[in-house]
Design a protein around this motif. Structure first.
Motif: not given
Length: 632
Positions: A114-115, A123-124, A340-345, A359-360
């Motif tokens: 998935x990651x 896809x994103x 993904x972690x940056x975008x979610x934040x 953290x990325x």
């Protein structure tokens, strides 16, 4: 024991004839030949064979991938022997790595799959406002490429497992600091080069060719002056555009699609954010991680006390060279543009709010959301042409399989003409002239496909002039070709090519004269005090700045052995361009880079070192699994 066979030989022969003859009736001898060629092994991994059919299919996929990634790329460049050979080598290496992954019991978990899928920007972008994947659009995307979700995800799992085999070696590579500094110094070395070129054009006027020499050269190289074999053909192509042109789209369909995909502006929401980055290598020591996290916590505490200082602290403390000078400003971006972690934040923040530490793989971030915008939806009438084209394309993807089956049946059942399939499916019958190497003049890219050229230049097609079976090219494209006229290769008479023969002789002799003059200069100039008068003004040459010198000359200059301050004299064969003689001296040392640049250079060298180790490991695996390419 053999009496039964001997006494009943006639019965056995009759039985064999009953089995064999119907096969020839239905398929013909050429059918057996095509099957044999298609199943011919072109490479092997142990006892496992890779057939020509698998090679062709893999190369079609590679051509489609590169064409989609680089739309302006000439597809002819992708159909050369070197390109096809590279595809076969990749296919062979994939089989080797798959064997190794299986033996090492490496598997890809659902979480890693998935990651990996969401790292793909295409896809994103299919995610809904709540962050979940739009399954219908995801399946439509894969269907347009002739894949199901299960097939695509299985291929990604296999690819990740194969990558894990060499990643173990690649990520564990280590380059000592002294070796890294030595390699960096060599890579950025500069040398002073004074050069003299000896070009064939300067010697051509002195070349004399007699009539007897022309005749002799022609007789020795007559095959070089043959007209190429050609075929004048008709062909039809079935693709998504052809199917889409016949799809019926209603007004209700268009308005429903508009509401779901255009009027919903939450899909197009963009955010503007700023960040402060403290770089942290994922493989850093625990002590370094603790130190950087402590620094990030201190920065966050300062920002909590006074958020207005964000831009000031970003300029002073951020280690992102692209945004630090702008106060950390990253400008506007939508979903799928960041990791993904940056975008979610970012998409969880309110305007003006500052995040916790994120953290990325790049390090630790502190993010401030500057603004949010949702563009007004495009009016229906303005969007209508684009919507209709997109909806037709999606519907065509779903109907393509049915049209492809009908296409295949028609070109086979009515093999004397392509007109029936053209009329029924609404595709034009096109004409072109092709050679074994590709089309003559401007033509469709499909005529450069090896499978199409093989279908034209086989004995049955050239002799019977019937429709070829449907040729599947990948990317939802089918082709059928029919030879209208065949022109065999023929030797041209001497009178027709006399000028070409003379030009070939003059070129070869002029090049030989240029090379001999360069050899003499290389032997004499080092001992002559005034040799520099024949050289151009010296220039500083490096791997980063060739100063207009040919690549062969740059490589020779930088690899020449220098003893102290004495110059080296180097002779370089430039092929059709002649030759060059160079005087090479040591150049000034490189300015010492700052600490950050030195660290980045060492990291890049370590990465390259790891890539080299991975390639060496792959070479060892090829030997272990007895992998080899069988075709010349």
């Amino acid at each position: 024991m053999f009496d039964v066979f001997r006494n009943n030989m006639k019965v056995l022969m009759a039985l064999l004839m009953l089995l064999i003859i119907p096969s020839f009736v239905f398929f013909g001898i050429e059918g057996y030949t095509r099957f044999r060629d298609a199943s011919e092994p072109v490479a092997r991994v142990g006892s496992e064979r890779i057939t020509r059919t698998e090679w062709d299919a893999a190369h079609r996929r590679e051509v489609e991938r590169l064409s989609a990634a680089m739309p302006g790329l000439d597809r002819a460049l992708l159909e050369g022997d070197d390109s096809r050979r590279a595809t076969l080598q990749r296919l062979l290496d994939e089989r080797v790595l798959a064997r190794a992954a299986q033996d090492m019991r490496l598997v890809t978990t659902d979480r890693r799959l998935a990651a990996e899928l969401l790292r793909d920007p295409t896809i994103a972008q299919l995610r809904k406002p709540d962050g979940s994947l739009d399954v219908q659009r995801y399946q439509d995307l894969l269907r347009s490429q002739g894949l199901t979700a299960e097939q695509f995800e299985a291929s990604v799992r296999a690819e990740l497992a194969r990558d894990s085999v060499t990643r173990i070696v690649r990520d564990s590579a280590f380059m000592p600091r002294a070796l890294a500094d030595w390699a960096t110094q060599a890579f950025f070395e500069r040398r002073e080069v004074a050069l003299a070129t000896f070009r064939p054009a300067d010697f051509a006027a002195a070349v004399r060719v007699t009539d007897d020499e022309l005749q002799t050269f022609y007789q020795q190289h007559a095959d070089d002056f043959r007209t190429p074999e050609q075929a004048r053909i008709e062909y039809v192509v079935l693709d998504l555009e052809a199917v889409a042109a016949r799809v019926a789209v209603t007004e209700d369909d268009l308005r429903a699609y508009y509401q779901q995909n255009v009027a919903d502006t939450t899909r197009a929401e963009q955010r503007r954010a700023a960040h402060i980055l403290l770089q942290l290598d994922p493989k850093a020591s625990e002590a370094d991680k603790t130190r950087v996290r402590a620094e990030a916590q201190q920065l966050l505490a300062e920002l909590r006390r006074d958020p207005s200082r964000f831009a000031e602290l970003a300029r002073a403390r951020s280690q992102d060279p692209g945004s630090a000078a702008k106060g950390g400003d990253l400008d506007w971006f939508g979903r799928g543009a960041m990791v993904k972690p940056f975008e979610d934040a970012v998409f969880a923040l309110q305007k003006g709010q500052i995040s916790d530490i994120v953290e990325t793989d790049f390090g630790l971030h502190i993010i401030q959301l500057i603004d949010v915008r949702r563009p007004a939806p495009e009016p229906f009438e303005k969007a209508r042409p684009r919507i209709e084209a997109e909806l037709r394309r999606q519907l065509a993807q779903r109907q393509f399989a049915e049209s492809a089956e009908r296409f295949s049946n028609l070109v086979y059942e009515q093999a004397d003409s392509l007109e029936p399939v053209a009329r029924e499916l609404g595709v034009p019958v096109r004409q072109a002239t092709v050679e074994r190497t590709g089309p003559v003049g401007e033509a469709d890219a499909v005529l450069r496909e090896p499978a199409v050229l093989r279908a034209v230049f086989n004995e049955e097609a050239l002799g019977q002039k019937r429709n070829s079976p449907a040729i599947e090219l990948g990317g939802n494209r089918l082709v059928s070709v029919r030879v209208v006229e065949h022109r065999p290769a023929q030797r041209q008479p001497f009178e027709a090519v006399a000028a070409q023969v003379r030009q070939r002789i003059v070129q070869e002799r002029a090049r030989a004269a240029a090379l001999e003059a360069a050899r003499q200069a290389h032997a004499q100039w080092p001992a002559q005090p005034n040799a520099a008068s024949g050289l151009r003004a010296p220039v500083l040459v490096s791997r980063q700045a060739a100063q207009g010198l040919p690549p062969a000359a740059v490589r020779a200059a930088l690899s020449a052995r220098l003893d102290g301050d004495a110059p080296a004299w180097v002779l370089v064969d430039l092929g059709p361009e002649g030759a060059a003689v160079m005087r090479v001296r040591r150049g000034p040392a490189r300015d010492t880079p700052d600490a950050l640049q030195q660290r980045n250079e060492r990291q890049e060298l370590a990465r390259l070192w790891g890539e080299g180790a991975a390639r060496a490991y792959l070479a060892a695996l090829r030997q272990r699994y007895e992998a080899e390419i069988l075709v010349k």
